[in-house]
Design a protein around this motif. Structure first.
Motif: not given
Length: 741
Positions: A431-437, A682-687, A691-696
């Motif tokens: 699985v690949g994850i990509d850092v936005n901007m 955990r409870d919707g909160k990232p480490l 890495f955190k999923l999001g558009v920012n």
């Protein structure tokens, strides 16, 4: 007693009187200040100042006292009935709707309105991670969809469509086309279509400046307004005597030959071209008279002005659609000045002009002076270690000398991969994850040099001092790193890329590094002793306003496409599923914004391109104050370090390591096909710090998923056990050209 006085002072500051929100905005605009400038002075975010002016939030100490002081001084300068200049950073949520016809101060040009309609939303069948089934369609601006105007009713050219500044009532640009009846039409932002009487390129330039009312207000107080941009369709090129496409020789030269009839027409009309000549992005001007500029820029898509890597098929769009697309980019970034890379660099200068007007002297006259926080109007030499091969500073080196890490600064993005472990081979997915901007995020808050470097021997490292440092980092052991104060982590260093080299290899001796790289070695718990350095005592956060402008442009456009900030991870993945199909034109704007970031950073170290250049000789870009390889190196260094910091946090918490990293993309072996199958929430909160999923900018999105069998098969097929799978994770396509076979 002094403590009591301090407490009283703090209490008074917490209630520093402020004018009403609308008055705050009026005073700022009256002085020609942008939101970015005020935010930078108060060391807060642009959105924070915007919230104060909108009355959504109120400033708190210590910013409140400083903000009150600024407004009090401005109120002395501008009474309540003083005229307010137009807002120069306003970003309309939708293209402005043409107002009712109004009389024009000049001979009215004929105007028409193009029809508008909703953007198509084709069904999406791509395989994506499981997420909520429905994503609400975003509220995006309606857009013109026809080449022909809906009606022949004329309205004056002064009808406002592009903003509130009466000088630029028709917006920043127009796409000029010729209809089936032979009528020349200018398609403007917001759906307005003007009849164009001009029969030649010189006449078109005159009409644009005298009647068109195109342009864009300056982005910074001491800056300059943007010149109008005219985009010529293929039919318009034929009408005005220009070739539809350039010959191979003309493409290589990047311009028409000097003897072309259109260039002769311009010369006879006393118009001039820049040194770039009449190419895909031609600038036609007359020398400025005082503060008045007479300049028009042409964009010719059929001459490859709009690079398909960044603008996709924008050059093939109907003129009304192209005007809408480029108008959105202009409103949120700036009027294009050339390629996305050129525009990215020009945006830096527009936000930090090199000079400003001084205070009046004894005779009441103002003079041009250095604008603090800018790079100035004169170029500065880089340090020898920062100079790329062929630079004049290296003219004395032997012709085929290969510089070592101890001689040259090499700060580049990651290109690293390793073989999978036995345990990773048993997992089904990659699985690949990509850092936005990512490069924008790397520029945010970064202190960079503004002036020339100072050479220092045996310096004490200072993480706050930008520069290049010769230091040995080979002793840094990635199997034991500090995560926080007195908190160390034991890791498998063999499964991690080194943070100090682009290829992820451990350094073997002294090498040159930018400040963020050396600072990271200290951060993870190791002592550093530089041998020498080139530091810049004149420094500042030059790229902050640039980052803010591009971040806001990116987030606003993604929001129009239905991807908002602060979405729960599953909702974010669902919103990203097929977002480009919701409005393909806005998706192109997103691509162009991203390219503006990367290209602008790359232009800071532009290499010679043809020009008859020979190694050891200067090239054209060196004459720019914005030729700054040290700033480019610092941004890339910080971007790479940001990625490594997240990788380490993730490994320390989960025991998972990336199998490949390419610039801003990391690939992990996973038990499931979604990022949520290996990213710890955990409870919707990232480490924290991971890495955190999001558009920012700085957060990550899903890049793609392939099987482990696919990865091992590709590597075996090309006999490349270290083939970087991050390069192909998006769609799984690998070619012989990619692998060098």
């Amino acid at each position: 007693m002094s403590e009591l006085f301090d407490a009283v002072d703090a209490l008074i500051a917490s209630r520093s009187p402020l004018p009403p929100p609308a008055e705050r905005k009026r005073l700022r605009q009256a002085h020609g200040l942008t939101l970015d400038e005020v935010a930078a002075a108060l060391q807060v975010r642009r959105a924070t100042v915007s919230g104060w002016e909108a009355g959504k939030t109120e400033p708190r100490p210590p910013e409140r006292d400083a903000y009150a002081r600024m407004l009090k001084q401005l109120a002395r300068l501008y009474s309540a009935n003083a005229p307010v200049p137009p807002e120069d950073t306003a970003i309309p949520e939708t293209p402005a709707v043409p107002a009712a016809p109004a009389p024009s101060a000049v001979e009215p040009a004929q105007a028409r309105t193009a029809p508008t309609g909703p953007a198509a939303e084709p069904a999406n069948t791509a395989l994506r991670p499981a997420a909520p089934a429905a994503v609400p369609r975003p509220a995006v601006p309606t857009r013109p969809t026809s080449r022909r105007p809906a009606a022949k009713k004329a309205v004056p050219a002064g009808t406002p469509v592009g903003g509130t500044d009466p000088r630029f009532e028709n917006g920043p640009l127009a796409v000029v086309d010729v209809d089936a009846d032979g009528q020349v039409l200018a398609y403007c932002v917001g759906g307005l279509v003007l009849d164009v009487p001009a029969k030649s390129i010189p006449a078109l330039v005159e009409w644009t400046l005298r009647e068109g009312r195109f342009g864009q207000p300056k982005l910074s107080g001491p800056g300059k307004d943007a010149d109008p941009l005219i985009v010529l369709t293929e039919v318009a090129c034929e009408y005005y005597g220009l070739p539809v496409t350039l010959t191979q020789q003309e493409r290589l030269a990047g311009r028409l030959p000097e003897g072309h009839k259109v260039i002769k027409q311009l010369t006879r009309a006393h118009w001039q071209l820049t040194k770039r000549g009449f190419g895909p992005w031609a600038r036609i001007y007359r020398p400025a008279q005082g503060t008045e500029r007479s300049c028009v820029q042409l964009c010719i898509p059929s001459w490859d002005a709009l690079d398909t890597r960044h603008w996709a098929d924008a050059g093939q769009l109907p003129p009304a659609d192209l005007a809408r697309l480029l108008g959105t980019y202009a409103a949120r970034v700036m009027t294009p000045r050339g390629s996305t890379a050129v525009t990215g660099l020009e945006l830096m200068t527009a936000l930090h002009p090199p000079t400003r007007a001084s205070e009046p002297d004894a005779t009441g006259k103002r003079h041009s002076e250095h604008n603090p926080g800018s790079l100035g109007k004169d170029p500065v030499d880089c340090a020898p270690c920062e100079a790329p091969d062929g630079h004049p500073l290296l003219a004395d080196l032997p012709r085929f000398h290969q510089r070592t890490p101890a001689e040259v600064l090499v700060e580049e993005a990651y290109d690293w991969a390793r073989p999978l472990t036995d345990a990773e081979c048993l997992r089904p997915h990659l699985v690949g994850i990509d850092v936005n901007m990512s490069f924008a995020a790397g520029a945010n808050g970064l202190t960079v040099g503004l002036g020339a470097p100072t050479h220092v021997k045996n310096p004490v490292f200072d993480a706050k001092l930008p520069g290049s440092w010769l230091v040995d980092l080979s002793h840094v052991d990635l199997s034991r790193v500090k995560l926080a104060k007195d908190k160390w982590a034991q890791l498998d260093g063999e499964l991690l890329p080194s943070p100090f080299t682009p290829k992820g290899e451990r350094p073997t001796g002294p090498a040159w590094y930018a400040t963020p790289t050396v600072a990271y070695a200290v951060e993870v718990g190791y002592e550093v002793r530089p041998v020498e350095a080139y530091v810049r005592h004149d420094n500042g956060r030059y790229l902050d306003a640039w980052y803010n402008r591009l971040r806001d442009a990116y987030l606003a456009t993604m929001a129009d496409l239905g991807v908002g900030a602060d979405m729960p991870p599953a909702d974010f993945l669902a919103a990203m599923d097929g977002y480009r199909q919701r409005d393909p034109q806005l998706a192109i704007v997103v691509s162009a914004i991203k390219a503006t970031v990367k290209g602008g950073i790359g232009k800071l170290r532009e290499r010679p391109r043809g020009e008859g250049w020979k190694p050891g000789q200067p090239w054209r870009a060196l004459a720019r104050p914005t030729w700054r390889p040290d700033i480019r190196a610092a941004v890339i260094s910080r971007t790479r370090i940001n990625m490594h910091r997240k990788i380490v946090k993730h490994a320390a918490f989960t025991g998972q390591y990336p199998v490949a990293v390419l610039s801003d993309c990391a690939v992990y072996a996973s038990d499931g096909p979604s990022p949520l199958d290996f990213l710890p929430y955990r409870d919707g909160k990232p480490l924290p710090g991971g890495f955190k999923l999001g558009v920012n900018p700085g957060l990550v999105k899903w890049e793609g998923t392939q099987s482990v069998l696919w990865g091992e098969g590709v590597r075996e097929q090309f006999n490349a056990p270290d083939l970087n799978l991050a390069r192909y994770i998006k769609d799984g396509t690998v070619t012989d050209q990619d692998t060098g076979e």
